[in-house]
Scaffold this motif. Structure first.
Motif, short mmCIF file in Angstrom:
data_model
loop_
_atom_site.label_atom_id
_atom_site.label_comp_id
_atom_site.label_asym_id
_atom_site.label_seq_id
_atom_site.Cartn_x
_atom_site.Cartn_y
_atom_site.Cartn_z
N ASP B 131 0.83 -1.20 0.00
CA ASP B 131 0.00 0.00 0.00
C ASP B 131 0.87 1.25 0.00
OD1 ASP B 131 -2.22 1.69 0.24
OD2 ASP B 131 -2.05 1.67 2.43
N ILE B 132 1.93 1.23 0.79
CA ILE B 132 2.83 2.38 0.82
C ILE B 132 3.47 2.55 -0.56
CG2 ILE B 132 4.96 3.27 1.85
CD1 ILE B 132 3.99 1.67 4.44
N GLY B 133 3.84 1.43 -1.17
CA GLY B 133 4.37 1.46 -2.53
C GLY B 133 3.38 2.09 -3.49
N ALA B 134 2.12 1.73 -3.36
CA ALA B 134 1.09 2.27 -4.25
C ALA B 134 0.96 3.78 -4.08
CB ALA B 134 -0.26 1.60 -3.97
N ARG B 135 1.06 4.22 -2.83
CA ARG B 135 0.92 5.65 -2.58
C ARG B 135 2.09 6.42 -3.17
NH1 ARG B 135 -0.97 4.06 3.23
NH2 ARG B 135 0.28 5.78 4.01
N VAL B 136 3.29 5.88 -2.98
CA VAL B 136 4.48 6.54 -3.53
C VAL B 136 4.40 6.56 -5.06
CG1 VAL B 136 6.98 6.36 -3.80
CG2 VAL B 136 5.94 5.94 -1.57
N TYR B 137 4.05 5.41 -5.64
CA TYR B 137 3.91 5.29 -7.09
C TYR B 137 2.95 6.34 -7.64
CZ TYR B 137 2.17 3.23 -11.49
OH TYR B 137 1.76 3.01 -12.79
N SER B 138 1.77 6.45 -7.00
CA SER B 138 0.77 7.33 -7.59
C SER B 138 1.15 8.80 -7.43
CB SER B 138 -0.62 7.04 -7.02
OG SER B 138 -0.62 7.23 -5.64
N VAL B 139 1.79 9.14 -6.33
CA VAL B 139 2.21 10.54 -6.18
C VAL B 139 3.31 10.86 -7.19
CG1 VAL B 139 3.40 12.18 -4.69
CG2 VAL B 139 1.54 10.80 -3.78
N LEU B 140 4.28 9.94 -7.33
CA LEU B 140 5.38 10.17 -8.27
C LEU B 140 4.86 10.32 -9.69
CD1 LEU B 140 8.37 7.89 -7.20
CD2 LEU B 140 8.18 10.39 -7.15
N SER B 216 -1.92 6.42 -12.20
CA SER B 216 -1.70 7.01 -10.88
C SER B 216 -3.01 7.55 -10.31
CB SER B 216 -0.66 8.13 -10.98
OG SER B 216 -1.12 9.14 -11.83
N ILE B 217 -3.82 8.12 -11.18
CA ILE B 217 -5.09 8.69 -10.71
C ILE B 217 -6.07 7.56 -10.37
CG2 ILE B 217 -6.96 10.25 -11.27
CD1 ILE B 217 -4.89 11.24 -13.56
N PHE B 218 -6.14 6.58 -11.28
CA PHE B 218 -7.02 5.43 -11.04
C PHE B 218 -6.68 4.73 -9.74
CE2 PHE B 218 -8.12 4.88 -15.69
CZ PHE B 218 -9.44 5.15 -15.48
N LEU B 219 -5.38 4.48 -9.58
CA LEU B 219 -4.90 3.75 -8.40
C LEU B 219 -5.37 4.44 -7.13
CD1 LEU B 219 -3.16 1.57 -7.14
CD2 LEU B 219 -1.15 2.96 -7.60
N ARG B 220 -5.20 5.74 -7.10
CA ARG B 220 -5.61 6.49 -5.90
C ARG B 220 -7.11 6.39 -5.67
NH1 ARG B 220 -2.05 9.78 -3.27
NH2 ARG B 220 -3.64 10.65 -1.92
N MET B 221 -7.86 6.53 -6.76
CA MET B 221 -9.32 6.50 -6.62
C MET B 221 -9.80 5.13 -6.16
SD MET B 221 -10.98 8.76 -9.68
CE MET B 221 -10.50 7.63 -10.95
N VAL B 222 -9.28 4.10 -6.80
CA VAL B 222 -9.71 2.74 -6.45
C VAL B 222 -9.31 2.43 -5.02
CG1 VAL B 222 -9.45 0.29 -6.95
CG2 VAL B 222 -9.64 1.91 -8.82
N ARG B 223 -8.07 2.75 -4.67
CA ARG B 223 -7.60 2.44 -3.32
C ARG B 223 -8.44 3.16 -2.27
NH1 ARG B 223 -5.47 5.05 0.68
NH2 ARG B 223 -4.31 3.86 2.23
N ASN B 224 -8.59 4.48 -2.44
CA ASN B 224 -9.30 5.24 -1.41
C ASN B 224 -10.75 4.82 -1.28
OD1 ASN B 224 -6.93 6.52 -0.99
ND2 ASN B 224 -7.53 8.46 -1.91
N ASN B 225 -11.41 4.62 -2.42
CA ASN B 225 -12.82 4.22 -2.35
C ASN B 225 -12.97 2.82 -1.77
OD1 ASN B 225 -14.44 6.41 -3.30
ND2 ASN B 225 -13.42 6.15 -5.25
N THR B 226 -12.04 1.94 -2.11
CA THR B 226 -12.14 0.57 -1.59
C THR B 226 -11.88 0.56 -0.09
OG1 THR B 226 -11.35 -0.20 -3.73
CG2 THR B 226 -11.43 -1.81 -1.96
N VAL B 227 -10.92 1.36 0.37
CA VAL B 227 -10.67 1.45 1.81
C VAL B 227 -11.96 1.85 2.53
CG1 VAL B 227 -9.53 2.86 3.58
CG2 VAL B 227 -8.19 1.87 1.72
N LEU B 228 -12.64 2.82 1.93
CA LEU B 228 -13.89 3.31 2.51
C LEU B 228 -14.94 2.19 2.61
CD1 LEU B 228 -14.58 6.33 3.19
CD2 LEU B 228 -16.07 6.24 1.20
N ILE B 229 -15.10 1.45 1.52
CA ILE B 229 -16.12 0.39 1.49
C ILE B 229 -15.71 -0.75 2.43
CG2 ILE B 229 -17.34 -1.28 0.04
CD1 ILE B 229 -18.12 1.43 -0.81
N LEU B 230 -14.40 -1.04 2.49
CA LEU B 230 -13.95 -2.16 3.32
C LEU B 230 -14.29 -1.96 4.80
CD1 LEU B 230 -10.49 -3.15 1.80
CD2 LEU B 230 -12.55 -4.54 1.88
N SER B 231 -14.45 -0.70 5.20
CA SER B 231 -14.76 -0.47 6.60
C SER B 231 -16.26 -0.63 6.87
CB SER B 231 -14.31 0.94 7.00
OG SER B 231 -15.13 1.89 6.35
#
Lengths: 328, 335
Positions: B131-140, B216-231
């Protein structure tokens, strides 16, 4: 009503469930003993944050991965505390079914009802065909009072009460021995509440299942439970048969809790409440956890954790009932 | 409302938008410095030649007359003639569009795959290394200019390693019959596997460049929205029925996470096209993007206007398609 002779389907022995927050562990369940027998309904009551939901979800180990389990939790004689995710999956749904508080958020709104049943059935009976699954689904939907043809609809097309019926059917479809119902009626209106509770009770009888009913609503447990366990700050402070709890409460917390039920008597409109709030479960006090709010507090209460005393067919965790305490 | 009338409404609603686009681009082109006549003839042409050319191109007429002439043409389906090549703009766009379509489709697929799977798995393992890798990747990748990233990939894979061609679309003549203009499809239809490999080798760098930047944009959107749903409880309830991670994560969490994503995916496609312009220029990809850049250099007004309108229409079509797919995924959507 007493069912002390039935076979135990679930037994917690000094069970502790500590879950991790950013910096520390919250001791949400901190050493509880409880036995659930076949066909029995135990109500677990307590205020928000007392650990009752943690216990309910802990039975299925649905809590975050870093949660720690100590002691024993025997589900049909198998200790689940050391089980890993893959073994736990065989218990979930099949041995223990779960019903959640809000059917608006606990049913995937955009997956057809028949598909929800199919994926559940398929998980535990690999190779079942979609048509077979539909037949099973039709039967169980009928039982919970939903027209089978509605299985082709999406949960978002159902009302709250109907969704909770679907949820119940989904929890029962694999015929589990135990149903954990976590606040099953809290989000429903009063009339639907009664319908859902009656339905649960009927189904418990016809399936000969046992129910753990988690609620903060003393009216709900009064209606359904055989026995009641009162939780406070991670402990079960008192458990006994329903009548004993209601008519002869022992623990000061139970007494105050019962007094604080609002009534409709126009001469008594004052709401009673228990002053103070529960202690932090990160660093709970060494003595009795209720001591700071207890009107019967003694000096020992702050110093040592009270033992569990067997009394009147039930159990109470309070210094007042230990021998040698002559205050009362 | 039926699907048909919905699509019709959407197209009608798009017309004023296209009109505004047309007005803006028409006048903007005439405000910015640069003279199309000088761009074609060069600065040293005799004055009378310049004047004659200006007259030929109709640029000596009052600007409003030019505008209404152009408007009339556009509404009769005529985008004008390129002042540079004297070919109809529509013909030129037709020639180049398949290259852009091919590039954007592959970039989109790459972006979607990276975004979907990495995003979902990161959400499942929140705060773990993946996950940290994904965040670094998408920001970069979000902050890196697409042409610069393209140049770096060119440098590594084409110049140093020599695995892939530096640019262009196909060596010289295609070894297969060109039917759709999408070379990947054409090669498959002709059963020309060697040709297909060649096509893919040329396609690889541009589509990976554009795809990764968009991912990078997709990754962020999918990750953040999925985190939200997972809770949410629906995930807990799915797990409580004994479902395996794959079903819980993709069948329930990601499916719900995509609902809000769909509403912005259309806009993402617009930025994908903007990225395509830069990518095509970097890799000399003969699509509409590099066409537009070339035409701007020569102040080829009809061609520039035509291309912009074409982009506008393309985005309208894409957003309608996305709305339809959205309705298929989310049954709550009504037209």
């Amino acid at each position: 009503m007493a069912k002390n002779e039935g076979e135990a389907v679930l037994r917690a022995e000094n069970l502790k469930i500590h879950y991790k927050t950013k910096k520390s562990y919250v001791k949400a369940v901190d050493g509880i003993d409880l036995t659930l027998r076949k066909g029995e309904t135990i109500g677990i009551v307590g205020e928000s944050g007392c650990g009752k939901s943690t216990f309910g979800q802990g039975i299925l180990k649905l809590l975050p991965q870093k949660t720690k389990y100590y002691g024993k939790l025997l589900v049909r004689d198998v200790d689940v505390t050391p089980l890993r995710e893959n073994d736990m999956r065989k218990v979930r749904g099949k041995v223990v079914g779960m019903i959640f508080q809000d059917p608006m958020t606990s049913l995937n709104p955009i997956t057809k009802v028949e598909k929800l049943f199919y994926e559940t059935l398929e998980e535990h009976n690999p190779g079942i065909s979609f048509n077979e699954s539909r037949e099973v689904t039709a039967q169980i939907l009928q039982k919970v009072g939903i027209e089978p043809r509605r299985m082709r609809e999406y949960p978002f097309q159902f009302s709250g009460g109907m969704r909770q019926r679907v949820m119940i059917a989904l929890a029962l479809v694999l015929n589990p021995d135990i149903i954990v119902a976590d606040e099953p009626t809290t989000s429903l209106d009063v009339i639907v509440q009664a319908q859902i509770l009656n339905l649960l009770d009927e189904l418990r009888q016809s399936y000969n299942a046992s129910i753990i009913l988690i609620t903060h609503d003393l009216g709900v447990v009064a209606e359904m439970a055989d026995r009641i366990a009162v939780m406070y700050a991670g402990h079960i402070v008192e458990q006994n048969e329903k009548e004993k709890i209601y008519y002869e409460p022992k623990h000061p917390y139970t007494k105050l809790l019962l007094k604080s039920i609002p009534n409709t008597n126009p001469k008594d409109l004052e709401l009673t409440f228990i002053p103070g709030s529960p202690p932090s479960l990160v660093n709970p006090p060494i003595g009795c956890r209720f001591a700071s709010r207890c009107p019967y507090k003694m000096s020992i209460c702050d110093e040592k954790e009270p033992p569990v005393v067997e009394i009147d067919g039930g159990m109470v965790k309070c210094w007042l009932y230990t021998q040698g305490s002559d205050n009362q | 409302m039926s699907l048909r009338s919905y699509i019709l409404t959407r197209i009608i609603l798009a017309l004023p938008m296209i009109f505004i686009l047309l007005v803006v681009i028409f006048f903007l082109l005439r405000i910015i410095p640069g003279d199309p006549v000088l761009a074609i003839l060069g600065g040293k042409a005799p004055l009378e030649v310049i004047e004659q050319k200006r007259h030929e191109m109709g640029l000596d007429k009052p600007i409003m007359v030019q505008f209404f002439d152009y408007l009339k043409d556009v509404f009769t389906g005529n985008l004008g003639t390129s002042t540079l090549t004297n070919r109809p703009v529509i013909e030129e766009l037709k020639d180049r569009f398949p290259a852009t379509l091919e590039l954007t489709i592959f970039a989109f697929i790459i972006a979607l795959l990276i975004g979907l799977f990495w995003g979902a798995e990161s959400a499942w393992r929140k705060d773990e290394p993946l996950d940290i890798g994904a965040r670094v990747y998408s920001v970069l990748l979000y902050s890196v200019p697409v042409f610069w990233f393209g140049l770096i990939l060119q440098l590594i894979f084409a110049s140093y390693l020599r695995w892939l061609p530096v640019g262009g679309r196909i060596p010289a003549v295609t070894s297969f019959e060109v039917r759709t203009g999408l070379y990947v499809l054409d090669a498959i239809m002709s059963g020309d596997w060697k040709g297909l490999l060649d096509v893919l080798r040329y396609l690889a760098l541009p589509s990976i460049t554009l795809g990764m930047v968009t991912s990078s944009i997709f990754l962020r959107m999918v990750r953040n929205n999925t985190v939200l749903i997972l809770s949410k409880d629906l995930v807990k309830a799915a797990r409580a029925r004994g479902l395996k991670k794959r079903v819980v994560l993709y069948g329930h969490a990601v499916k719900n996470a995509f609902v809000p994503i769909f509403t912005i995916i259309g806009m993402q496609f617009a930025s994908l096209l903007a990225g395509a312009i830069l990518t095509e220029t970097t890799f000399s990809w003969p699509g509409i993007g590099s066409y537009l850049v070339m035409k701007i250099r020569y102040r080829d007004f009809p061609a520039i206007q035509g291309t912009i309108i074409f982009f506008g229409l393309f985005i309208v079509v894409i957003s309608i398609i996305i709305d339809i797919v959205n309705a298929l995924v989310d049954p709550r959507v009504r037209y």
